[in-house]
Design a protein around this motif. Structure first.
Motif, PDB file in Angstrom:
ATOM      1  N   ALA A   2      15.243  11.191 -18.601  1.00  0.00           N
ATOM      2  CA  ALA A   2      15.231   9.750 -18.365  1.00  0.00           C
ATOM      3  C   ALA A   2      14.981   9.022 -19.660  1.00  0.00           C
ATOM      4  N   GLY A   3      15.457   7.799 -19.766  1.00  0.00           N
ATOM      5  CA  GLY A   3      15.216   7.011 -20.960  1.00  0.00           C
ATOM      6  C   GLY A   3      16.445   6.878 -21.827  1.00  0.00           C
ATOM      7  N   GLY A   4      17.437   7.727 -21.618  1.00  0.00           N
ATOM      8  CA  GLY A   4      18.678   7.623 -22.358  1.00  0.00           C
ATOM      9  C   GLY A   4      18.609   8.260 -23.725  1.00  0.00           C
ATOM     10  N   ALA A   5      19.791   8.522 -24.272  1.00  0.00           N
ATOM     11  CA  ALA A   5      19.885   9.197 -25.558  1.00  0.00           C
ATOM     12  C   ALA A   5      19.331   8.349 -26.688  1.00  0.00           C
ATOM     13  N   GLY A   6      19.381   7.012 -26.570  1.00  0.00           N
ATOM     14  CA  GLY A   6      18.920   6.145 -27.632  1.00  0.00           C
ATOM     15  C   GLY A   6      17.433   5.824 -27.578  1.00  0.00           C
ATOM     16  N   GLN A  12      10.338   8.732 -25.259  1.00  0.00           N
ATOM     17  CA  GLN A  12      10.580  10.100 -24.809  1.00  0.00           C
ATOM     18  C   GLN A  12       9.267  10.829 -24.552  1.00  0.00           C
ATOM     19  N   GLN A  13       8.267  10.610 -25.395  1.00  0.00           N
ATOM     20  CA  GLN A  13       6.972  11.251 -25.190  1.00  0.00           C
ATOM     21  C   GLN A  13       6.317  10.727 -23.909  1.00  0.00           C
ATOM     22  N   ALA A  14       6.417   9.424 -23.668  1.00  0.00           N
ATOM     23  CA  ALA A  14       5.826   8.839 -22.463  1.00  0.00           C
ATOM     24  C   ALA A  14       6.502   9.363 -21.207  1.00  0.00           C
ATOM     25  N   LEU A  15       7.773   9.692 -21.294  1.00  0.00           N
ATOM     26  CA  LEU A  15       8.528  10.148 -20.127  1.00  0.00           C
ATOM     27  C   LEU A  15       8.437  11.647 -19.903  1.00  0.00           C
ATOM     28  N   GLU A  16       7.803  12.377 -20.815  1.00  0.00           N
ATOM     29  CA  GLU A  16       7.678  13.819 -20.644  1.00  0.00           C
ATOM     30  C   GLU A  16       6.927  14.127 -19.364  1.00  0.00           C
ATOM     31  N   GLY A  17       7.451  14.992 -18.570  1.00  0.00           N
ATOM     32  CA  GLY A  17       6.816  15.401 -17.330  1.00  0.00           C
ATOM     33  C   GLY A  17       7.044  14.460 -16.165  1.00  0.00           C
TER      34      GLY A  17
END
Length: 58
Positions: A2-6, A12-17
């Motif tokens: 989630a969060g997209g490639a950009g 990305q760290q916040a969305l981990e897990g």
């Protein structure tokens, strides 16, 4: 992911897990969940009273 490639490294760290959190198809702990309208007072973090759980009519 989630969060997209950009998405930046912080996003990305916040969305981990996040995938581990489950989704709306998961059942609540006791297997029953009631949805009902409540006062807009629930939107203010300064409000912390039992009346916030009282149902309101639409």
């Amino acid at each position: 992911m989630a969060g997209g490639a950009g998405a930046g490294p912080a996003v990305q760290q916040a969305l981990e897990g996040v995938e581990d959190l489950g989704g709306p198809e998961d059942q609540p702990a006791d297997g029953h969940l009631d949805a009902r309208p409540v006062s807009t007072a629930v939107n203010n973090v300064r409000n912390n009273d039992p009346h916030l759980l009282a149902p309101v009519s639409l």
